[in-house]
Structure formats: structure tokens, C-alpha cells
Design a protein around this motif. Structure first.
Motif, mmCIF file in Angstrom:
data_model
loop_
_atom_site.group_PDB
_atom_site.id
_atom_site.type_symbol
_atom_site.label_atom_id
_atom_site.label_comp_id
_atom_site.label_asym_id
_atom_site.label_seq_id
_atom_site.Cartn_x
_atom_site.Cartn_y
_atom_site.Cartn_z
ATOM 1 N N UNK A 134 0.860 -1.189 0.000
ATOM 2 C CA UNK A 134 0.000 0.000 0.000
ATOM 3 C C UNK A 134 0.894 1.236 0.000
ATOM 4 N N UNK A 135 0.591 2.188 -0.889
ATOM 5 C CA UNK A 135 1.383 3.416 -0.953
ATOM 6 C C UNK A 135 1.103 4.280 0.268
ATOM 7 N N UNK A 136 2.154 4.593 1.022
ATOM 8 C CA UNK A 136 2.023 5.407 2.232
ATOM 9 C C UNK A 136 2.242 6.880 1.943
ATOM 10 N N UNK A 137 3.145 7.183 1.019
ATOM 11 C CA UNK A 137 3.382 8.560 0.613
ATOM 12 C C UNK A 137 4.112 8.569 -0.720
ATOM 13 N N UNK A 138 4.058 9.694 -1.365
ATOM 14 C CA UNK A 138 4.791 9.917 -2.617
ATOM 15 C C UNK A 138 5.155 11.386 -2.651
ATOM 16 N N UNK A 139 6.463 11.662 -2.693
ATOM 17 C CA UNK A 139 6.929 13.052 -2.704
ATOM 18 C C UNK A 139 7.876 13.284 -3.863
ATOM 19 N N UNK A 140 8.035 14.570 -4.191
ATOM 20 C CA UNK A 140 8.968 15.002 -5.219
ATOM 21 C C UNK A 140 9.717 16.219 -4.695
ATOM 22 N N UNK A 141 11.002 16.275 -4.995
ATOM 23 C CA UNK A 141 11.788 17.460 -4.661
ATOM 24 C C UNK A 141 13.000 17.533 -5.575
ATOM 25 N N UNK A 142 13.547 18.707 -5.684
ATOM 26 C CA UNK A 142 14.712 18.926 -6.516
ATOM 27 C C UNK A 142 15.972 19.054 -5.680
ATOM 28 N N UNK A 143 17.095 18.809 -6.322
ATOM 29 C CA UNK A 143 18.392 19.021 -5.681
ATOM 30 C C UNK A 143 19.410 19.352 -6.766
ATOM 31 N N UNK A 144 20.542 19.873 -6.336
ATOM 32 C CA UNK A 144 21.579 20.298 -7.267
ATOM 33 C C UNK A 144 22.875 19.563 -6.967
ATOM 34 N N UNK A 145 23.538 19.149 -8.029
ATOM 35 C CA UNK A 145 24.880 18.598 -7.899
ATOM 36 C C UNK A 145 25.825 19.668 -8.418
ATOM 37 N N UNK A 146 26.739 20.060 -7.549
ATOM 38 C CA UNK A 146 27.662 21.146 -7.885
ATOM 39 C C UNK A 146 28.803 20.698 -8.780
ATOM 40 N N UNK A 147 29.694 21.627 -9.049
ATOM 41 C CA UNK A 147 30.824 21.375 -9.931
ATOM 42 C C UNK A 147 32.016 20.782 -9.204
ATOM 43 N N UNK A 148 31.959 20.709 -7.859
ATOM 44 C CA UNK A 148 33.067 20.172 -7.071
ATOM 45 C C UNK A 148 33.116 18.669 -7.279
ATOM 46 N N UNK A 149 34.295 18.133 -7.470
ATOM 47 C CA UNK A 149 34.446 16.689 -7.598
ATOM 48 C C UNK A 149 35.645 16.244 -6.795
ATOM 49 N N UNK A 150 35.811 14.944 -6.703
ATOM 50 C CA UNK A 150 36.933 14.427 -5.923
ATOM 51 C C UNK A 150 38.234 14.576 -6.701
ATOM 52 N N UNK A 151 39.333 14.509 -5.996
ATOM 53 C CA UNK A 151 40.656 14.614 -6.609
ATOM 54 C C UNK A 151 40.892 13.418 -7.526
ATOM 55 N N UNK A 152 40.216 12.287 -7.261
ATOM 56 C CA UNK A 152 40.428 11.063 -8.030
ATOM 57 C C UNK A 152 40.036 11.230 -9.495
ATOM 58 N N UNK A 153 39.116 12.148 -9.836
ATOM 59 C CA UNK A 153 38.720 12.254 -11.236
ATOM 60 C C UNK A 153 39.604 13.210 -12.035
ATOM 61 N N UNK A 154 40.578 13.786 -11.428
ATOM 62 C CA UNK A 154 41.438 14.736 -12.177
ATOM 63 C C UNK A 154 42.442 13.972 -12.996
#
Length: 154
Positions: A134-154
Motif C-alpha cells: 500500500x502506498x504510504x506517501x509519494x513526494x517530489x523534490x529537486x536538488x543540485x549537484x555542484x561542480x566540485x568533484x573528488x581529486x580522483x577524477x582529475x
């Protein structure tokens, strides 16, 4: 150069703090405004906000229930600029303490986002089901992923 009097600095600092807090508030909407969900969501806290690529992010959802919940699942769908990109399902008891008693509780999920995750605006849709599907709730929201990344991807 004239120094601003202290009586102006304190209110101005408080104003900047409040504006900053409002800028990071997460706007939560129910999927169906006409449905009376058994679980009411009070708010969502995202840490850090914005989310940093290559680092863990925690989504804490404060909610309240009018009936005890012994188990169930969370279904999460993520979209990037409106395009569905990811889905996952979790055991509710792995994200909160079960059984959930009548009243307030928190669902918390931590996710490590890969360093190659594109920065930008995302939206999340979360459905909560009890053990009988049985569905108890359903929500929606937004979020942002910034430009900062880990040193490992450089």
C-alpha cells in the motif's frame, strides 16, 4: 573611510544568514495533491547542499505517520533536467528503525555519487510502501549537484 555602526551590522548579518538558509531550503511536493497519504512529510534535508560529485550525500526525510509501520520499501526515481536516469528500491527498515511507531520518524539515505556525475539540476520522486504494497506517501523534490568533484577524477 567610515565604519558601519554595530547597530546596522548585526541586523544585516542576520538578514544574510536568513536569506542563505532560505536559498538552501528543499521544496517538497506531494505527487498527488488530492491524496490523503498515511505518511506526511514535514521536510527534506540534503547534506551537503549542493551535493558534491564523488562524495557521499545524505537525504534525511522527516515524516509522521498515523499508523505503525512494520516494514515496506522505498522506491526512488531520479531525473536529470526532466529525463529519467536512475531508479532504485530500498528496504524501508534499512533506511529507518523498524517498526516505525505512530508519530514522527526520519528516513535517511546516504548515496555516494560517482565523480563523473554531471553537475546540474535533478529531481527525485520517492514512494513509500508498507509491507502489503500500500502506498504510504509519494513526494517530489529537486536538488543540485555542484561542480566540485573528488581529486580522483582529475
Amino acid at each position: 573611510m567610515e565604519i558601519m555602526p554595530l547597530k546596522f551590522i548585526v541586523p544585516f548579518s542576520l538578514f544574510l544568514y536568513l536569506i542563505s538558509a532560505l536559498a538552501h531550503a528543499t521544496d517538497v511536493k506531494y505527487c498527488d495533491k488530492k491524496t490523503d497519504y498515511g505518511v506526511k512529510v514535514k521536510g527534506v534535508e540534503i547534506s551537503p547542499n549542493p551535493i558534491a560529485r564523488g562524495h557521499p550525500a545524505t537525504f534525511s526525510i522527516a515524516a509522521t505517520t498515523d499508523k505503525a509501520i512494520s516494514g515496506g520499501k522505498l522506491v526512488i526515481d531520479v531525473a536529470y533536467f526532466g529525463w529519467h536516469i536512475y531508479s532504485e528500491t530500498h528496504d524501508l527498515c534499512g533506511e529507518t528503525t523498524c517498526p516505525v511507531s505512530v508519530g514522527d520518524f526520519v528516513v535517511a539515505h546516504t548515496q555516494l555519487l560517482p565523480g563523473f556525475t554531471p553537475p546540474g539540476s535533478y529531481s527525485l520522486n520517492m514512494k513509500m510502501y508498507d509491507g502489503n504494497k500500500n502506498e504510504l506517501t509519494c513526494i517530489q523534490f529537486g536538488f543540485t549537484i555542484g561542480f566540485v568533484s573528488s581529486v580522483a577524477d582529475i
